[in-house]
Design a protein around this motif. Sequence first.
Motif, PDB file in Angstrom:
ATOM      1  N   HIS A  63       0.843  -1.190   0.000  1.00  8.37           N
ATOM      2  CA  HIS A  63       0.000   0.000   0.000  1.00  8.37           C
ATOM      3  C   HIS A  63       0.882   1.245   0.000  1.00  8.37           C
ATOM      4  O   HIS A  63       1.840   1.332   0.759  1.00  8.37           O
ATOM      5  CB  HIS A  63      -0.907   0.012   1.237  1.00  8.37           C
ATOM      6  N   ARG A  64       0.545   2.195  -0.831  1.00 14.38           N
ATOM      7  CA  ARG A  64       1.326   3.425  -0.866  1.00 14.38           C
ATOM      8  C   ARG A  64       0.426   4.596  -1.226  1.00 14.38           C
ATOM      9  O   ARG A  64      -0.566   4.451  -1.932  1.00 14.38           O
ATOM     10  CB  ARG A  64       2.483   3.317  -1.859  1.00 14.38           C
ATOM     11  N   SER A  65       0.801   5.733  -0.707  1.00 19.10           N
ATOM     12  CA  SER A  65       0.065   6.943  -1.055  1.00 19.10           C
ATOM     13  C   SER A  65       0.561   7.443  -2.407  1.00 19.10           C
ATOM     14  O   SER A  65       1.619   7.047  -2.895  1.00 19.10           O
ATOM     15  CB  SER A  65       0.274   8.012   0.018  1.00 19.10           C
ATOM     16  N   VAL A  99       1.364   2.011   5.147  1.00 18.54           N
ATOM     17  CA  VAL A  99       1.293   2.796   3.911  1.00 18.54           C
ATOM     18  C   VAL A  99       2.634   3.475   3.659  1.00 18.54           C
ATOM     19  O   VAL A  99       3.108   4.270   4.476  1.00 18.54           O
ATOM     20  CB  VAL A  99       0.174   3.856   3.995  1.00 18.54           C
ATOM     21  N   LEU A 146      -5.540   9.105   4.838  1.00 13.36           N
ATOM     22  CA  LEU A 146      -4.338   9.591   5.518  1.00 13.36           C
ATOM     23  C   LEU A 146      -4.451  11.076   5.832  1.00 13.36           C
ATOM     24  O   LEU A 146      -4.142  11.517   6.940  1.00 13.36           O
ATOM     25  CB  LEU A 146      -3.112   9.335   4.649  1.00 13.36           C
ATOM     26  N   ASP A 147      -4.891  11.849   4.850  1.00 15.16           N
ATOM     27  CA  ASP A 147      -4.964  13.288   5.053  1.00 15.16           C
ATOM     28  C   ASP A 147      -5.989  13.647   6.124  1.00 15.16           C
ATOM     29  O   ASP A 147      -5.781  14.586   6.899  1.00 15.16           O
ATOM     30  CB  ASP A 147      -5.312  13.988   3.738  1.00 15.16           C
ATOM     31  N   THR A 193      -6.845  13.233  -7.455  1.00 17.22           N
ATOM     32  CA  THR A 193      -6.567  13.115  -6.027  1.00 17.22           C
ATOM     33  C   THR A 193      -6.428  14.483  -5.385  1.00 17.22           C
ATOM     34  O   THR A 193      -6.989  14.747  -4.307  1.00 17.22           O
ATOM     35  CB  THR A 193      -5.290  12.293  -5.786  1.00 17.22           C
ATOM     36  N   LEU A 237      -7.313   6.060  -0.205  1.00 13.05           N
ATOM     37  CA  LEU A 237      -6.271   5.911   0.804  1.00 13.05           C
ATOM     38  C   LEU A 237      -5.601   7.246   1.111  1.00 13.05           C
ATOM     39  O   LEU A 237      -5.327   7.575   2.269  1.00 13.05           O
ATOM     40  CB  LEU A 237      -5.235   4.891   0.324  1.00 13.05           C
ATOM     41  N   ASP A 238      -5.352   8.047   0.080  1.00 10.27           N
ATOM     42  CA  ASP A 238      -4.785   9.379   0.310  1.00 10.27           C
ATOM     43  C   ASP A 238      -5.728  10.245   1.128  1.00 10.27           C
ATOM     44  O   ASP A 238      -5.296  10.995   2.017  1.00 10.27           O
ATOM     45  CB  ASP A 238      -4.499  10.060  -1.025  1.00 10.27           C
ATOM     46  N   THR A 258       4.809   6.236   2.211  1.00 12.89           N
ATOM     47  CA  THR A 258       4.447   7.624   1.924  1.00 12.89           C
ATOM     48  C   THR A 258       5.592   8.383   1.248  1.00 12.89           C
ATOM     49  O   THR A 258       5.795   9.567   1.494  1.00 12.89           O
ATOM     50  CB  THR A 258       4.020   8.358   3.210  1.00 12.89           C
ATOM     51  N   PRO A 305       0.376  12.292   0.481  1.00 16.94           N
ATOM     52  CA  PRO A 305      -0.831  12.978   0.032  1.00 16.94           C
ATOM     53  C   PRO A 305      -0.706  14.472   0.318  1.00 16.94           C
ATOM     54  O   PRO A 305      -0.675  14.886   1.474  1.00 16.94           O
ATOM     55  CB  PRO A 305      -1.942  12.349   0.874  1.00 16.94           C
TER      56      PRO A 305
END
Length: 265
Positions: free
Chosen positions: A4-6, A127, A86-87, A14, A82-83, A129, A133
């Motif tokens: 998983h990655r931003s 995640v 996180l934000d 996005t 996902l972004d 990063t 994000p």
Amino acid sequence: MSNHRSGAGDPARTLRLLWRQPDESPRRGPRPGRSLDDIVTAAIELADADGLDALTMRAVAQAVGVAPMSLYTYVPGKAELLDLMLDAGYTRMPRPDRSGEPWRARVAALAGDNRELYTAHPWATEVATGRPPLGPGMMAKYEYELRAFDGTGLDDVQRDAALTYVLDFVRAAARSAAEARLTRRETAWSDEQWWAANGPLLARVLDERRYPTAVRVGAAAGAAQNAAYSPDRAYQFGLARVLDGLGVLIDGGDGPRRSGADPAD
């Protein structure tokens, strides 16, 4: 490496979603019955409960009471979602004024704030990063945390590197703590129960003459923390060493060097 990655979604879409900018394409069909914030909150709650592998667009749609395909009218896919998650987590972090405190106390506090974020949302440790994000939550967090190094004499590049150094430590420590909690939950055994069950066998097979240092140190550490591994002790010890390391750069080596010192001192 994390699966998983931003920053994995469509960059333009996005960013518009993160900053709540209207979509440039004309909208067709009925007016959405839920808000984007509803979607993000539901996704965070699902990930908090069951982890990122259980987070699917279908599951989020079911949680907010919309048809799975209609969820795509709010957000293009899981990568963009996902972004947003996180934000949103970054946006909700506390940001009290600590400008009057010593730099060690300020940095220790921001480390603690991030540890609390990861404790509340363990999935965030999974995640990657490297492409963060770049939403309002991320930018407010970065601005606030950089100011923890005000008055230290660090230049801009050093300040960014120092913050990254602290946050990388916290993330690694939080991930180890999350793994320890998951192990206890999945096995339904406490550390004390596990050692009680395995201790007698280990006592028979471990030769103190062959592994004298490991047996001695392991026994001492286990007795001190009542377990083979204590996330809290590892975090407190590691944070103090992180601050000591920064102290060499900031204070010219005059910072505290006491073993086990309170990181905020």
